[in-house]
Design an enzyme around this catalytic site. Structure first.
Site, PDB file in Angstrom:
ATOM      1  N   HIS A 188       0.814  -1.218   0.000  1.00 40.00           N
ATOM      2  CA  HIS A 188       0.000   0.000   0.000  1.00 40.00           C
ATOM      3  C   HIS A 188       0.840   1.258   0.000  1.00 40.00           C
ATOM      4  O   HIS A 188       0.399   2.292  -0.470  1.00 40.00           O
ATOM      5  CB  HIS A 188      -1.003  -0.029   1.155  1.00 40.00           C
ATOM      6  N   GLU A 427     -11.977  -9.911  -5.115  1.00 37.66           N
ATOM      7  CA  GLU A 427     -10.518  -9.952  -4.929  1.00 37.66           C
ATOM      8  C   GLU A 427     -10.060 -11.259  -4.292  1.00 37.66           C
ATOM      9  O   GLU A 427      -8.923 -11.373  -3.864  1.00 37.66           O
ATOM     10  CB  GLU A 427     -10.026  -8.743  -4.135  1.00 37.66           C
ATOM     11  N   ASP A 451      -5.098  -7.936  -4.684  1.00 42.21           N
ATOM     12  CA  ASP A 451      -5.290  -9.100  -3.812  1.00 42.21           C
ATOM     13  C   ASP A 451      -5.648 -10.342  -4.615  1.00 42.21           C
ATOM     14  O   ASP A 451      -5.234 -11.447  -4.265  1.00 42.21           O
ATOM     15  CB  ASP A 451      -6.371  -8.809  -2.766  1.00 42.21           C
ATOM     16  N   CYS A 498     -10.522  -2.022  -9.983  1.00 46.46           N
ATOM     17  CA  CYS A 498      -9.912  -0.930  -9.227  1.00 46.46           C
ATOM     18  C   CYS A 498      -8.511  -1.286  -8.741  1.00 46.46           C
ATOM     19  O   CYS A 498      -7.851  -0.480  -8.104  1.00 46.46           O
ATOM     20  CB  CYS A 498     -10.798  -0.490  -8.070  1.00 46.46           C
TER      21      CYS A 498
HETATM   22  C1  PEP Z   1      -6.981  -4.736  -4.623  1.00 41.51           C
HETATM   23  O1  PEP Z   1      -6.771  -5.642  -3.813  1.00 41.51           O
HETATM   24  O2  PEP Z   1      -6.794  -4.839  -5.858  1.00 41.51           O
HETATM   25  C2  PEP Z   1      -7.472  -3.418  -4.159  1.00 41.51           C
HETATM   26  C3  PEP Z   1      -7.855  -2.488  -4.994  1.00 41.51           C
HETATM   27  O3  PEP Z   1      -7.472  -3.182  -2.818  1.00 41.51           O
HETATM   28  P1  PEP Z   1      -6.159  -2.920  -1.952  1.00 41.51           P
HETATM   29  O4  PEP Z   1      -5.009  -2.722  -2.898  1.00 41.51           O
HETATM   30  O5  PEP Z   1      -6.415  -1.713  -1.126  1.00 41.51           O
HETATM   31  O6  PEP Z   1      -6.047  -4.162  -1.155  1.00 41.51           O
HETATM   32 MG    MG Z   2      -7.533  -5.517  -1.807  1.00 41.89          MG
END
Ligand code: PEP
Ligand code: MG
Length: 539
Positions: A188, A427, A451, A498
């Site tokens: 992140h 995910e 994920d 996303c």
């Molecule tokens: C993902 O897992 O692709 C996602 C958009 O959520 P995060 O990256 O915050 O886990």
């Molecule tokens: Mg995620």
């Protein structure tokens, strides 16, 4: 000049001074002091500085997250000057003839233990606060003030590793780049670097002696130059200017539709982590927000954000987006996103542990507070709510019951709320495989490829050693995306992506061919993705 290589997270050039970032929890040494009065004076001036810093932070936070959420800094400023706390520090310096850092650290530990053992939730929560203020004073005394998050000039942050809770507290306007020794490109912190549009390198062998030296981060080649030669400096300054020009050219795409040459329209939305990111969403002309990672509101705070402070944040975003869609993902805490006050147990396998929707369904008080804030804010704009880490239809049914009960509560109180679409993140491989069963339950799917890749390929996204085989282009992932789109469409659900893969220029056409309805990308990638979409010819 020193030249080092690492793995680049974002293309781009940053030139500036290095600030070597050290974790707050450094060990404090006990040092014998002769002149205790001078040591007490040193402590007093550090204390005054801490109060000033906290007052500044309070003012900044009021603007960014509202008065209620900012109040914590006011409380901290009062704690720094609390009589018992101050007396204990002065007493330890005088009677034990020790350095101020040691006296502050010992006092911080003692007070924190005392609070933690109290039979009162309010005082229990103050245990973390007293640790925090003590760390701040120790950092000032030992010259490590960068840990407070306040940066005095634009800098390249060099660190061993950075947690999202540390990154999110840094003064974004003054961040030129990140360089870390550890961390992975799918973490992140890496995602935050993209959202902030700053170059970042990982896997670089860092040195503390670089602190204050001029450096260049070349995100094109993954190179860090410390005290660069004139030649390199000139070449990369030119490259930086070219970048600026290329971005300027993309500005022509503002106001243009996200449509392929044969007329397929795509919703091109942006991913954000906080209220402040809305400015770059608007500057890059996104058609909406496809992922507001609401957990960053929790990571920025020292305690559970109240309904009111969350309401203000969601309302501000919804109002600024002026009727455009704002998809807020409910709390996705856990794994690499940890907030101390949640007091989550240590887990051997946190990515597969107690996180995200699992916490929300276990601790419905927290979940309901967030849902109340979101629904109330929905009266001021076009908010949709999305739930992370779904693995079963039962979870979705439980969520919908809770949403229904929160709406009933609001109805009872005469509090208005708007129409909100409900969606889930796809995910986990389980969610993909039952997407035909999940689709009738919700309005939309948003595929979290970050994920999904981790769980499908059995590759920890935080593990730098596996970065080279973390392959989001793997056919298993592409087939899963295709399957999710097909099942979603069969049951009237629109489908977006996303995860970071949504911004991959090599795949834009593939996703459009698969029938994707929406792509949500970091604000920086909006205009380049628009350019790609507008150049696609399907037949
Ligand atoms: C993902 O897992 O692709 C996602 C958009 O959520 P995060 O990256 O915050 O886990
Ligand atoms: Mg995620």
């Amino acid at each position: 000049m020193e030249k080092l290589t690492g793995k680049s997270i974002l293309k781009g050039i940053a030139i500036g001074k290095i600030l070597f970032y050290q974790k707050g929890e450094q060990s404090v040494k006990r040092v014998k002091i002769e002149d205790t009065q001078a040591e007490i004076k040193r402590y007093e001036s550090a204390r005054e500085k801490a109060v000033l810093q906290l007052k500044e932070l309070y003012k900044k936070a009021v603007k960014e997250v509202g008065e209620v959420n900012a109040a914590v800094f006011d409380v901290h400023a009062m704690m720094v000057e609390d009589g018992d706390y101050v007396d204990s520090i002065v007493n330890i310096i005088e009677t034990q003839q020790v350095n101020a850092e040691y006296a502050v650290a010992v006092t911080g530990d003692n007070f924190s233990k005392m609070f933690a053992e109290m039979d009162d939730d309010y005082f229990k929560a103050r245990a973390a606060d007293v640790k925090d203020i003590s760390e701040r004073i120790v950092n000032i005394l030992s010259g490590n003030e960068n840990n407070s998050g306040a940066l005095e000039e634009p800098v390249i942050i060099v660190a061993d590793d950075l947690a999202p809770s540390e990154t999110v507290q840094m003064d974004k306007e003054k961040l030129l780049a990140f360089v870390t020794e550890h961390g992975s490109s799918n973490s992140h912190t890496a995602i935050l670097a993209k959202t902030m549009n700053i170059p970042a390198l990982i896997g670089v062998s860092i040195k503390q002696e670089w602190n204050g030296k001029l450096a260049i981060v070349d995100g094109y080649t993954g190179t860090l130059y410390v005290e660069p030669d004139e030649d390199i400096l000139d070449t990369l300054k030119k490259k930086q200017e070219e970048d600026i020009k290329a971005r300027e050219l993309l500005q022509d795409l503002k106001g243009k539709e996200d449509v392929t040459l044969d007329g397929r329209k795509i919703k091109l939305y942006a991913n954000i982590g906080g209220v402040k990111d809305v400015a770059s969403v608007l500057a890059n002309d996104a058609a909406g927000i496809g992922l507001f990672r609401s957990e960053f509101l929790y990571l920025e705070a020292d305690d559970y954000p109240s309904e009111e402070s969350q309401f203000m944040a969601y309302k501000t975003v919804a109002e600024n987006m002026a009727g455009k869609k704002v998809i807020v993902r409910t709390l996705d805490i856990g794994a690499d996103k940890q907030a101390d006050y949640f007091k989550l147990d240590h887990e051997d396998n946190p990515a597969m542990g107690y996180r995200a929707i699992r916490i929300c369904l276990g601790r419905t008080d927290i979940f309901k507070t967030q849902l109340r804030a979101l629904l109330r804010a929905s009266a001021f704009g076009n908010i949709a709510i999305m739930f992370p880490m779904i693995i079963s239809v039962n979870e979705v049914k439980q969520i919908k019951e809770i949403v229904k009960s929160v709406k009933k509560e609001l109805d009872g109180q005469g509090i208005p709320y708007g129409e909100t679409e409900l969606g889930i993140m796809i995910e986990t491989p389980a969610a993909v495989m039952i997407s035909d069963l999940l689709a009738p339950e919700v309005d939309f799917f948003s595929i979290g490829t970050n994920d999904l890749t981790q769980y499908t390929l059995a590759i920890d996204r935080q593990n730098m050693k596996l970065d080279n085989i973390y392959d989001a282009h793997h056919p298993a992932i592409l087939r899963m995306i295709q399957m999710t789109i097909e099942n979603g469409h069969k049951h009237g659900c629109w489908v977006g992506i996303c995860g970071e893969l949504g911004a991959d220029p090599e795949l834009t056409k593939t996703f459009v061919e698969m029938g994707i309805d929406e792509l949500s990308v970091s604000p920086t990638f909006i205009l380049p993705t628009r350019k790609n979409i507008r150049e696609i010819k399907l037949n």
